[in-house]
Design a protein around this motif. Structure first.
Motif, PDB file in Angstrom:
ATOM      1  N   THR A   1      34.522 -25.883  14.668  1.00  0.00           N
ATOM      2  CA  THR A   1      35.277 -25.465  13.486  1.00  0.00           C
ATOM      3  C   THR A   1      35.417 -26.628  12.502  1.00  0.00           C
ATOM      4  O   THR A   1      35.660 -27.761  12.893  1.00  0.00           O
ATOM      5  CB  THR A   1      36.680 -24.953  13.876  1.00  0.00           C
ATOM      6  N   CYS A   2      35.257 -26.317  11.219  1.00  0.00           N
ATOM      7  CA  CYS A   2      35.308 -27.357  10.160  1.00  0.00           C
ATOM      8  C   CYS A   2      35.929 -26.795   8.886  1.00  0.00           C
ATOM      9  O   CYS A   2      35.480 -27.100   7.788  1.00  0.00           O
ATOM     10  CB  CYS A   2      33.900 -27.856   9.819  1.00  0.00           C
ATOM     11  N   THR A   3      36.952 -25.973   8.991  1.00  0.00           N
ATOM     12  CA  THR A   3      37.433 -25.248   7.805  1.00  0.00           C
ATOM     13  C   THR A   3      38.735 -25.787   7.224  1.00  0.00           C
ATOM     14  O   THR A   3      38.987 -25.613   6.035  1.00  0.00           O
ATOM     15  CB  THR A   3      37.663 -23.762   8.152  1.00  0.00           C
ATOM     16  N   GLY A   4      39.600 -26.365   8.066  1.00  0.00           N
ATOM     17  CA  GLY A   4      40.932 -26.744   7.600  1.00  0.00           C
ATOM     18  C   GLY A   4      41.900 -25.580   7.579  1.00  0.00           C
ATOM     19  O   GLY A   4      43.048 -25.731   7.165  1.00  0.00           O
ATOM     20  N   ASN A   5      41.446 -24.416   8.040  1.00  0.00           N
ATOM     21  CA  ASN A   5      42.276 -23.216   8.040  1.00  0.00           C
ATOM     22  C   ASN A   5      42.887 -22.996   9.425  1.00  0.00           C
ATOM     23  O   ASN A   5      42.714 -23.817  10.319  1.00  0.00           O
ATOM     24  CB  ASN A   5      41.432 -22.010   7.626  1.00  0.00           C
ATOM     25  N   LYS A   6      43.570 -21.875   9.622  1.00  0.00           N
ATOM     26  CA  LYS A   6      44.185 -21.588  10.920  1.00  0.00           C
ATOM     27  C   LYS A   6      43.550 -20.352  11.560  1.00  0.00           C
ATOM     28  O   LYS A   6      43.056 -19.452  10.866  1.00  0.00           O
ATOM     29  CB  LYS A   6      45.700 -21.384  10.781  1.00  0.00           C
ATOM     30  N   ASN A   7      43.533 -20.340  12.899  1.00  0.00           N
ATOM     31  CA  ASN A   7      43.041 -19.208  13.693  1.00  0.00           C
ATOM     32  C   ASN A   7      41.662 -18.723  13.257  1.00  0.00           C
ATOM     33  O   ASN A   7      41.397 -17.522  13.181  1.00  0.00           O
ATOM     34  CB  ASN A   7      44.047 -18.051  13.649  1.00  0.00           C
ATOM     35  N   VAL A   8      40.787 -19.674  12.963  1.00  0.00           N
ATOM     36  CA  VAL A   8      39.402 -19.330  12.620  1.00  0.00           C
ATOM     37  C   VAL A   8      38.693 -18.767  13.847  1.00  0.00           C
ATOM     38  O   VAL A   8      37.871 -17.857  13.757  1.00  0.00           O
ATOM     39  CB  VAL A   8      38.660 -20.581  12.098  1.00  0.00           C
ATOM     40  N   VAL A   9      39.021 -19.333  15.018  1.00  0.00           N
ATOM     41  CA  VAL A   9      38.526 -18.804  16.290  1.00  0.00           C
ATOM     42  C   VAL A   9      39.713 -18.170  17.010  1.00  0.00           C
ATOM     43  O   VAL A   9      40.639 -18.861  17.440  1.00  0.00           O
ATOM     44  CB  VAL A   9      37.909 -19.922  17.165  1.00  0.00           C
ATOM     45  N   GLY A  10      39.698 -16.838  17.093  1.00  0.00           N
ATOM     46  CA  GLY A  10      40.806 -16.112  17.703  1.00  0.00           C
ATOM     47  C   GLY A  10      40.491 -15.677  19.121  1.00  0.00           C
ATOM     48  O   GLY A  10      39.386 -15.881  19.632  1.00  0.00           O
ATOM     49  N   ARG A  11      41.466 -15.035  19.758  1.00  0.00           N
ATOM     50  CA  ARG A  11      41.282 -14.613  21.147  1.00  0.00           C
ATOM     51  C   ARG A  11      40.138 -13.611  21.284  1.00  0.00           C
ATOM     52  O   ARG A  11      39.419 -13.602  22.296  1.00  0.00           O
ATOM     53  CB  ARG A  11      42.595 -14.022  21.687  1.00  0.00           C
TER      54      ARG A  11
ATOM     55  N   LEU B   1      33.728 -25.581  22.985  1.00  0.00           N
ATOM     56  CA  LEU B   1      34.555 -25.253  21.821  1.00  0.00           C
ATOM     57  C   LEU B   1      35.253 -26.518  21.335  1.00  0.00           C
ATOM     58  O   LEU B   1      35.930 -27.193  22.107  1.00  0.00           O
ATOM     59  CB  LEU B   1      35.584 -24.196  22.226  1.00  0.00           C
ATOM     60  N   CYS B   2      35.062 -26.853  20.060  1.00  0.00           N
ATOM     61  CA  CYS B   2      35.688 -28.061  19.524  1.00  0.00           C
ATOM     62  C   CYS B   2      35.969 -27.914  18.037  1.00  0.00           C
ATOM     63  O   CYS B   2      35.477 -26.987  17.383  1.00  0.00           O
ATOM     64  CB  CYS B   2      34.816 -29.290  19.782  1.00  0.00           C
TER      65      CYS B   2
ATOM     66  N   ASP C   1      42.880 -20.680  18.008  1.00  0.00           N
ATOM     67  CA  ASP C   1      44.132 -20.042  18.431  1.00  0.00           C
ATOM     68  C   ASP C   1      44.436 -20.441  19.874  1.00  0.00           C
ATOM     69  O   ASP C   1      44.165 -19.698  20.820  1.00  0.00           O
ATOM     70  CB  ASP C   1      43.999 -18.527  18.304  1.00  0.00           C
ATOM     71  N   LEU C   2      45.017 -21.632  20.029  1.00  0.00           N
ATOM     72  CA  LEU C   2      45.298 -22.156  21.366  1.00  0.00           C
ATOM     73  C   LEU C   2      46.445 -21.426  22.043  1.00  0.00           C
ATOM     74  O   LEU C   2      46.503 -21.352  23.274  1.00  0.00           O
ATOM     75  CB  LEU C   2      45.615 -23.649  21.278  1.00  0.00           C
TER      76      LEU C   2
ATOM     77  N   GLY D   1      41.512 -28.912  21.053  1.00  0.00           N
ATOM     78  CA  GLY D   1      41.357 -28.343  19.722  1.00  0.00           C
ATOM     79  C   GLY D   1      41.688 -29.289  18.588  1.00  0.00           C
ATOM     80  O   GLY D   1      41.656 -28.890  17.420  1.00  0.00           O
ATOM     81  N   ARG D   2      41.982 -30.543  18.899  1.00  0.00           N
ATOM     82  CA  ARG D   2      42.246 -31.520  17.845  1.00  0.00           C
ATOM     83  C   ARG D   2      40.947 -32.172  17.396  1.00  0.00           C
ATOM     84  O   ARG D   2      39.883 -31.919  17.957  1.00  0.00           O
ATOM     85  CB  ARG D   2      43.255 -32.560  18.336  1.00  0.00           C
TER      86      ARG D   2
END
Length: 512
Positions: free
Chosen positions: A355-365, A377-378, A388-389, A423-424
């Protein structure tokens, strides 16, 4: 009578000699091994084990696990520097000498800050400045902090990421007199405690903020709003922090001027692109030992960070897909040869999701449930919110720590997802970043602080500003001598033709 020699017999004899020789060597090796085992008594084996463990930690560098250190919280053990100072909270002050060596190495790759120290140190443009900082605490950041001190500023620092602090560097800064509140592997509670201690509202009145992610700005606004009466400005370097500042400005809650370093040309076209291009591979290799050739990866976001990640992966033979919400970035990805898809379309087949967006919950359950066994996943964005941890910390899923910064999240059917750095930010949590590229960003940050601090009253309102293009060009020019680069000069006639000054800026302020 002549002796007749059989070649077959000679060959057999040589083979037998060779076998005999091998047997003798095996016996000798066995004897040596037995002798070695005799020498390594119980104490010896313990010593050897410690040696191997220590060398592993050392080879992993400051970015690795500090497993050899005391696991107790630094909050529970008061420490003092060699000069008796105690206004800091770090892992181990005794590591200061090793941290100093790291800083010296970084200085060699950060030429512009060294020029800045020599060029304007006599003027002390930051004399009287009290800078609160919340960034990654690495050798490169230490060079920036100590440059600010040379320019006259007093600094206090906390970390913007719980995994990225180099403990040795934090020790070197504290030993050098900079109050630092950070250590690698902080808990969430430790993270906010460190920021609050750094602010030191009762004993120290800051007048400048240097932030990375907006957490420090948010904490002061929430807990110590009265401090904004003395603060002249904020310098913010991350897309996450900039979003927050623009939201505050739009809502009329931004109390002071702020400079947006993230959208400066020197940050976008160098740090975001080249830093991520080199460090993404380093982070993946160190944590997973994965071979990238032939693997399938999806990169979420095709901004400058995403572009760097895609270019690096493609160069090693990875099949790369891109997800995007912005049609302009999506078109760029298509014309660079990447297929633009939705994550749900390829979640079942890819080997890596970045993920490289700066947004939230780009990868969801819903995406996580579809991923195949062993998918890596990173996140390469600043914030840990892109994945979405929360949905992964449920009763039916089991977490298993494999190695530092590597967790297996195990589904009831046995499927495992390999989650890196919880996820950081992958590169600063699990690897290192190139000092030279960070020199460009750090110099921009230093100049932004000088600009806001020394600006006459009324030049900047309570709003978010971009650096003038002339400053971007100046930062770039400071780094050219490293490459022995020689700029061409514009003639008077050419400058008149283009309607610019022959000394720049050569691009309009809206150029990005």
């Amino acid at each position: 009578m002549k002796k007749v020699y059989s070649l077959v017999n000679i060959s057999k004899a040589k083979d037998q000699e060779a076998v005999q020789s091998i047997r003798i060597k095996q016996i000798q090796f066995t004897d040596q091994k037995q002798d070695f085992n005799k020498h390594t008594s119980t104490t010896g084996r313990r010593s050897l084990s410690h040696s191997i463990s220590q060398s592993s930690t050392d080879s992993y560098g400051s970015v690795g696990s500090d497993s050899s250190e005391d696991e107790s919280s630094p909050r529970d053990k008061p420490q003092r520097t060699s000069k008796g100072l105690s206004d800091f909270c770090i892992k181990n002050i005794k590591q200061a000498e090793f941290g100093r060596r790291e800083i010296i190495i970084a200085q060699q790759e950060m030429p512009a800050l060294m020029v800045l120290r020599k060029g304007v140190s006599g003027e002390k443009p930051l004399a009287g400045a009290k800078v609160l900082g919340c960034t990654h605490i690495t050798a490169q950041t230490a060079v920036l902090i100590e440059t600010l001190s040379v320019l006259g500023a007093q600094c206090r620092w906390a970390a913007c990421n719980i995994f990225s602090t180099q403990n040795t560097v934090a020790a070197a800064l504290a030993e050098g007199g900079t109050p630092v509140f950070a250590w690698r592997g902080e808990s969430e509670e430790d993270f906010w405690w460190c920021i609050d201690r750094c602010v030191g509202a009762e004993t120290w009145q800051p007048n400048m903020i240097l932030d990375d992610g907006g957490d420090l700005t948010h904490w002061i606004y929430k807990k110590h709003p009265s401090l904004f009466k003395n603060i002249k400005g904020i310098v913010e370097e991350s897309v996450t922090g900039i979003y927050r500042l623009y939201q505050m400005s739009k809502a009329g809650r931004l109390c002071v001027p702020a400079i947006n370093v993230n959208d400066s040309v020197t940050k976008q076209k160098f740090d975001n692109l080249y830093c991520c291009k080199e460090s993404i591979l380093d982070g993946l290799k160190r944590t997973t030992d994965v071979m990238l050739g032939g693997k399938q990866a999806v990169v979420c976001g095709y901004g400058e960070v995403g572009k760097g990640c895609c270019a690096a992966l493609k160069a090693l033979g990875t099949v790369v897909y891109v997800t995007e919400v912005d049609p302009i970035c999506a078109l760029q990805a298509c014309m660079d040869g990447f297929r633009v898809i939705k994550l749900s379309e390829v979640a079942r087949q890819v080997d890596m999701v970045i993920t490289c967006t700066g947004n939230k919950n780009v990868v969801g359950r819903e995406h996580l449930d579809r991923m195949k066994d062993g998918c890596i996943l990173c996140n390469m964005g600043h914030s840990s919110t892109e994945i979405d941890l929360v949905s992964l910390r449920t009763a039916e899923l089991r977490w298993e720590r494999v190695r530092p910064q590597v967790d297996h999240v195990i589904w009831p059917d046995g499927k495992r997802i390999v989650l890196l750095a919880e996820g950081r930010l992958l590169n600063l949590s699990c690897s290192t970043v190139p000092s030279f590229v960070l020199s460009i960003t750090a110099t921009t940050q230093a100049l932004a602080l000088i600009e806001l601090y020394s600006a006459p009253e009324g030049r900047y309102k309570q709003d978010v500003y971009l650096l003038p293009k002339k400053m971007d060009e100046y930062v770039a020019s400071l780094h050219l001598p490293t490459f022995d680069a020689h700029l061409s000069e514009v003639t008077d006639d050419q400058a008149k033709y283009l309607g610019i000054s022959k000394h720049g800026p050569f691009k309009p302020n809206y150029y990005r």
